[in-house]
Design a protein around this motif. Sequence first.
Motif, PDB file in Angstrom:
ATOM      1  N   LEU A 104       0.857  -1.175   0.000  1.00 56.84           N
ATOM      2  CA  LEU A 104       0.000   0.000   0.000  1.00 56.84           C
ATOM      3  C   LEU A 104       0.896   1.230   0.000  1.00 56.84           C
ATOM      4  CD1 LEU A 104      -3.078   0.671   0.230  1.00 56.84           C
ATOM      5  CD2 LEU A 104      -2.684   0.975   2.674  1.00 56.84           C
ATOM      6  N   VAL A 105       0.657   2.157  -0.941  1.00 61.36           N
ATOM      7  CA  VAL A 105       1.513   3.322  -1.122  1.00 61.36           C
ATOM      8  C   VAL A 105       0.651   4.574  -1.119  1.00 61.36           C
ATOM      9  CG1 VAL A 105       3.137   4.450  -2.702  1.00 61.36           C
ATOM     10  CG2 VAL A 105       3.136   1.959  -2.496  1.00 61.36           C
ATOM     11  N   ASP A 106       1.114   5.615  -0.432  1.00 60.54           N
ATOM     12  CA  ASP A 106       0.381   6.877  -0.371  1.00 60.54           C
ATOM     13  C   ASP A 106       0.353   7.594  -1.714  1.00 60.54           C
ATOM     14  OD1 ASP A 106      -0.056   6.531   2.326  1.00 60.54           O
ATOM     15  OD2 ASP A 106       1.439   7.999   2.970  1.00 60.54           O
ATOM     16  N   ILE A 107      -0.766   8.255  -1.967  1.00 59.64           N
ATOM     17  CA  ILE A 107      -0.916   9.195  -3.075  1.00 59.64           C
ATOM     18  C   ILE A 107      -1.234  10.536  -2.422  1.00 59.64           C
ATOM     19  CG2 ILE A 107      -2.230   9.873  -5.114  1.00 59.64           C
ATOM     20  CD1 ILE A 107      -3.174   6.947  -5.341  1.00 59.64           C
ATOM     21  N   PRO A 108      -0.400  11.557  -2.616  1.00 65.01           N
ATOM     22  CA  PRO A 108      -0.719  12.859  -2.027  1.00 65.01           C
ATOM     23  C   PRO A 108      -2.099  13.341  -2.492  1.00 65.01           C
ATOM     24  CG  PRO A 108       1.522  12.843  -2.895  1.00 65.01           C
ATOM     25  CD  PRO A 108       0.869  11.567  -3.354  1.00 65.01           C
ATOM     26  N   ALA A 109      -2.825  13.983  -1.604  1.00 59.34           N
ATOM     27  CA  ALA A 109      -4.181  14.437  -1.916  1.00 59.34           C
ATOM     28  C   ALA A 109      -4.223  15.331  -3.141  1.00 59.34           C
ATOM     29  CB  ALA A 109      -4.776  15.162  -0.710  1.00 59.34           C
ATOM     30  N   HIS A 110      -3.211  16.159  -3.329  1.00 57.92           N
ATOM     31  CA  HIS A 110      -3.225  17.086  -4.461  1.00 57.92           C
ATOM     32  C   HIS A 110      -2.983  16.385  -5.795  1.00 57.92           C
ATOM     33  CE1 HIS A 110       1.180  17.031  -4.801  1.00 57.92           C
ATOM     34  NE2 HIS A 110       1.199  17.088  -3.486  1.00 57.92           N
ATOM     35  N   ASP A 111      -2.551  15.122  -5.777  1.00 53.93           N
ATOM     36  CA  ASP A 111      -2.323  14.383  -7.021  1.00 53.93           C
ATOM     37  C   ASP A 111      -3.588  13.746  -7.587  1.00 53.93           C
ATOM     38  OD1 ASP A 111       0.334  15.024  -6.954  1.00 53.93           O
ATOM     39  OD2 ASP A 111       1.050  13.004  -6.490  1.00 53.93           O
ATOM     40  N   LEU A 112      -4.668  13.771  -6.826  1.00 53.79           N
ATOM     41  CA  LEU A 112      -5.912  13.164  -7.275  1.00 53.79           C
ATOM     42  C   LEU A 112      -7.050  14.104  -6.912  1.00 53.79           C
ATOM     43  CD1 LEU A 112      -6.715   9.640  -7.569  1.00 53.79           C
ATOM     44  CD2 LEU A 112      -8.295  10.804  -6.065  1.00 53.79           C
ATOM     45  N   GLN A 113      -7.861  14.426  -7.881  1.00 54.07           N
ATOM     46  CA  GLN A 113      -8.961  15.352  -7.632  1.00 54.07           C
ATOM     47  C   GLN A 113     -10.287  14.690  -7.974  1.00 54.07           C
ATOM     48  OE1 GLN A 113      -8.208  18.942  -9.794  1.00 54.07           O
ATOM     49  NE2 GLN A 113      -6.310  19.365  -8.710  1.00 54.07           N
ATOM     50  N   VAL A 114     -11.230  14.805  -7.069  1.00 53.74           N
ATOM     51  CA  VAL A 114     -12.583  14.330  -7.306  1.00 53.74           C
ATOM     52  C   VAL A 114     -13.391  15.555  -7.704  1.00 53.74           C
ATOM     53  CG1 VAL A 114     -14.608  13.256  -6.264  1.00 53.74           C
ATOM     54  CG2 VAL A 114     -12.311  12.500  -5.600  1.00 53.74           C
ATOM     55  N   ARG A 115     -13.881  15.534  -8.929  1.00 57.84           N
ATOM     56  CA  ARG A 115     -14.579  16.716  -9.454  1.00 57.84           C
ATOM     57  C   ARG A 115     -16.000  16.859  -8.918  1.00 57.84           C
ATOM     58  NH1 ARG A 115     -11.569  19.268 -13.382  1.00 57.84           N
ATOM     59  NH2 ARG A 115      -9.977  17.957 -14.300  1.00 57.84           N
ATOM     60  N   SER A 116     -16.680  15.765  -8.677  1.00 55.01           N
ATOM     61  CA  SER A 116     -18.038  15.866  -8.141  1.00 55.01           C
ATOM     62  C   SER A 116     -18.384  14.576  -7.415  1.00 55.01           C
ATOM     63  CB  SER A 116     -19.048  16.146  -9.258  1.00 55.01           C
ATOM     64  OG  SER A 116     -19.144  15.032 -10.119  1.00 55.01           O
ATOM     65  N   LEU A 117     -19.354  14.689  -6.558  1.00 58.08           N
ATOM     66  CA  LEU A 117     -19.876  13.543  -5.820  1.00 58.08           C
ATOM     67  C   LEU A 117     -21.378  13.464  -6.069  1.00 58.08           C
ATOM     68  CD1 LEU A 117     -18.066  14.091  -2.402  1.00 58.08           C
ATOM     69  CD2 LEU A 117     -17.562  12.323  -4.085  1.00 58.08           C
ATOM     70  N   PRO A 118     -21.956  12.304  -5.880  1.00 55.13           N
ATOM     71  CA  PRO A 118     -23.415  12.219  -6.016  1.00 55.13           C
ATOM     72  C   PRO A 118     -24.085  13.009  -4.889  1.00 55.13           C
ATOM     73  CG  PRO A 118     -22.522  10.173  -5.166  1.00 55.13           C
ATOM     74  CD  PRO A 118     -21.349  11.042  -5.517  1.00 55.13           C
ATOM     75  N   ASP A 119     -25.361  13.305  -5.078  1.00 52.47           N
ATOM     76  CA  ASP A 119     -26.110  13.958  -4.011  1.00 52.47           C
ATOM     77  C   ASP A 119     -26.093  13.057  -2.786  1.00 52.47           C
ATOM     78  OD1 ASP A 119     -26.743  16.128  -5.637  1.00 52.47           O
ATOM     79  OD2 ASP A 119     -28.656  15.250  -6.281  1.00 52.47           O
ATOM     80  N   LEU A 120     -25.833  13.657  -1.653  1.00 51.19           N
ATOM     81  CA  LEU A 120     -25.789  12.893  -0.410  1.00 51.19           C
ATOM     82  C   LEU A 120     -27.205  12.675   0.103  1.00 51.19           C
ATOM     83  CD1 LEU A 120     -22.835  14.725   1.371  1.00 51.19           C
ATOM     84  CD2 LEU A 120     -22.743  12.631  -0.006  1.00 51.19           C
ATOM     85  N   PRO A 121     -27.461  11.557   0.751  1.00 55.12           N
ATOM     86  CA  PRO A 121     -28.787  11.334   1.340  1.00 55.12           C
ATOM     87  C   PRO A 121     -29.109  12.440   2.353  1.00 55.12           C
ATOM     88  CG  PRO A 121     -27.507   9.313   1.345  1.00 55.12           C
ATOM     89  CD  PRO A 121     -26.566  10.414   0.940  1.00 55.12           C
ATOM     90  N   GLU A 122     -30.399  12.705   2.498  1.00 56.08           N
ATOM     91  CA  GLU A 122     -30.841  13.719   3.456  1.00 56.08           C
ATOM     92  C   GLU A 122     -30.298  13.402   4.842  1.00 56.08           C
ATOM     93  OE1 GLU A 122     -34.948  15.079   3.978  1.00 56.08           O
ATOM     94  OE2 GLU A 122     -35.182  14.694   1.832  1.00 56.08           O
ATOM     95  N   ASP A 123     -30.102  14.444   5.615  1.00 54.97           N
ATOM     96  CA  ASP A 123     -29.641  14.320   7.005  1.00 54.97           C
ATOM     97  C   ASP A 123     -28.260  13.690   7.119  1.00 54.97           C
ATOM     98  OD1 ASP A 123     -32.037  15.453   7.875  1.00 54.97           O
ATOM     99  OD2 ASP A 123     -33.009  13.489   7.993  1.00 54.97           O
TER     100      ASP A 123
END
Length: 147
Positions: A104-123
């Motif tokens: 298991l090898v680290d990937i720096p957070a800035h090397d991977l970008q998540v552009r969008s996420l699905p709508d989160l469930p209410e609450d």
Amino acid sequence: MQNPATSKQQVLEVLRDAGVNPTSQRVEIGFVLFSACAHLSAEEIMQRVNADYPVVSKATVYNTLGIFAEHGLVREVIVEPGKVFYDPNVSPHHHFYYVDSGELVDIPAHDLQVRSLPDLPEDTELQQVDIVIRLRRKTNSSTVARA
């Protein structure tokens, strides 16, 4: 924990600061985990803690790792069913998992970008996004046995 622990006294202080009762067994487990600054499984931690003589049971290791995770001292990284690594680097980052070697090898957070996420469930609210990218080393076609 971002920097390696260099002494058991330092681990004891980290545990106290996080609100974890620093029993001798927890300090031993913490020292193995925090001094290595590596991704270790519970079994690897238990082997290292008990290398000289058995002092910590499997149940104690698992319970302690759960407490460490609850208090934000480690991240549990589940790479496949039944395969969990404990990561003392709790800053935002992701991982490469080599399925053939189990590394298991680290990937720096800035090397991977998540552009969008699905709508989160209410609450609900987003707590964290953990991404594990599973890799397999390429096989060289010339090394494949010919039938």
